[in-house]
Design an enzyme around this catalytic site. Sequence first.
Site, PDB file in Angstrom:
ATOM      1  N   ARG A  55     -13.568  -8.953   1.320  1.00 33.20           N
ATOM      2  CA  ARG A  55     -12.147  -8.692   1.061  1.00 33.20           C
ATOM      3  C   ARG A  55     -11.329  -9.952   1.369  1.00 33.20           C
ATOM      4  NH1 ARG A  55     -10.096  -3.608   1.323  1.00 33.20           N
ATOM      5  NH2 ARG A  55      -8.298  -4.621   0.367  1.00 33.20           N
ATOM      6  N   ARG A  62       0.885  -1.181   0.000  1.00 40.72           N
ATOM      7  CA  ARG A  62       0.000   0.000   0.000  1.00 40.72           C
ATOM      8  C   ARG A  62       0.914   1.220   0.000  1.00 40.72           C
ATOM      9  NH1 ARG A  62      -5.363   1.241   3.443  1.00 40.72           N
ATOM     10  NH2 ARG A  62      -6.078  -0.159   1.803  1.00 40.72           N
TER      11      ARG A  62
HETATM   12  N1  NVA Z   1     -10.219   6.478  -1.343  1.00 38.73           N
HETATM   13  C1  NVA Z   1      -9.834   6.022  -0.017  1.00 38.73           C
HETATM   14  C2  NVA Z   1      -9.979   4.554   0.071  1.00 38.73           C
HETATM   15  C3  NVA Z   1      -9.632   3.958   1.421  1.00 38.73           C
HETATM   16  C4  NVA Z   1      -9.763   2.467   1.454  1.00 38.73           C
HETATM   17  C5  NVA Z   1      -8.412   6.461   0.282  1.00 38.73           C
HETATM   18  O1  NVA Z   1      -7.565   6.333  -0.610  1.00 38.73           O
HETATM   19  O2  NVA Z   1      -8.159   6.941   1.380  1.00 38.73           O
HETATM   20  N1   CP Z   2     -11.152  -0.487   2.339  1.00 46.10           N
HETATM   21  C1   CP Z   2      -9.884  -0.579   2.764  1.00 46.10           C
HETATM   22  O1   CP Z   2      -8.942  -0.767   1.998  1.00 46.10           O
HETATM   23  O2   CP Z   2      -9.759  -0.442   4.104  1.00 46.10           O
HETATM   24  P1   CP Z   2      -8.395  -0.217   4.884  1.00 46.10           P
HETATM   25  O3   CP Z   2      -7.905   1.164   4.534  1.00 46.10           O
HETATM   26  O4   CP Z   2      -8.784  -0.321   6.334  1.00 46.10           O
HETATM   27  O5   CP Z   2      -7.414  -1.253   4.472  1.00 46.10           O
END
Ligand code: NVA
Ligand code: CP
Length: 308
Positions: free
Chosen positions: A295, A101
């Site tokens: 998920r 991420r």
């Molecule tokens: N659009 C949001 C999604 C979080 C899962 C973000 O990038 O913060």
């Molecule tokens: N929806 C999602 O990706 O949640 P997190 O940010 O908690 O991983």
Amino acid sequence: MKKKDLLSIYDLSAKEIEFLLNQAFKLKKSKKLISPLKGKILGMIFEKNSTRTMVSFASAMFQLGGNPIILNSQNMQRARGETIHDTALVLSSYLDGIMIRAFSHQDVCELAKYSSIPVINGLTDSEHPCQILGDIMTVMELLHIKSVAGLKKVKLVFCGDGGNNIVNSLIALTAILGLDLTIVSPKAYFPKADILDKALQYKGVGAKIKATDDIFGAKGADVIYTDVWTSMGFEKEEQERKKAFAPYQVNSTLLQNASSRAIVLHCLPAKRGEEITDEIMSQYERSIFTQAENRLHIQKSILLYLLK
Ligand code: NVA
Ligand code: CP
């Protein structure tokens, strides 16, 4: 065999998406203990916060008989300037896969380029492919749709920030599977031209993708999907975004125009009282939290596909 990455929904064909969904449904039903990933290790790098992605990927690895290692990017030498190239070579010699991420999508592509093991995008500023695969699984499950072809009859509406990672992945999925997606958003936050142009490359498949700033665009929706108005990394814009998006809240008025079978989706975390009311969060708790649960199942399917 050449390793395969999942950096974008566009890394998958319609057939592969269908396979991943079918396998995820089987995994969700199966209570059997199986260990197909015994001895495999997934490294998980986080530059941004996470609850669902971190825990569901870790649990998915344990449930498949493998092991996850959770890495905070701030504690890695990369934070002190080690190159992505060198990091990729080293991690490839210890691990069987990497989930990352990150802020920059380019960084994730670079990591994948130099890694000899599969790299999975667990969210970047540009895409969130694992989320969207789980979401379409949820639509099929809750609207009782048996095949990917059946999804073509579903009116999908995304209401909120039309330029974020969730919408970009949703547009990609819509393009590949030939779905019907309306993005209801202030004009300034419509999807970017390059995102729409890429989707057009699949125009033979028959997708309908439109953007409107009129909330009546949600009329007849079978699925109303929303997400935070300010994504991670965009916190400086929070005040202006709150103003721009206020008319686009998912609330009981907006739902009045939806179809009678409509479900509400939110990738979570939600800011109750901003993009979605508390009332709608409670009323549609089943769809939103089934979406979160899925998920786990879709990620097991992805891990099996890429790591086995
Ligand atoms: N659009 C949001 C999604 C979080 C899962 C973000 O990038 O913060
Ligand atoms: N929806 C999602 O990706 O949640 P997190 O940010 O908690 O991983």
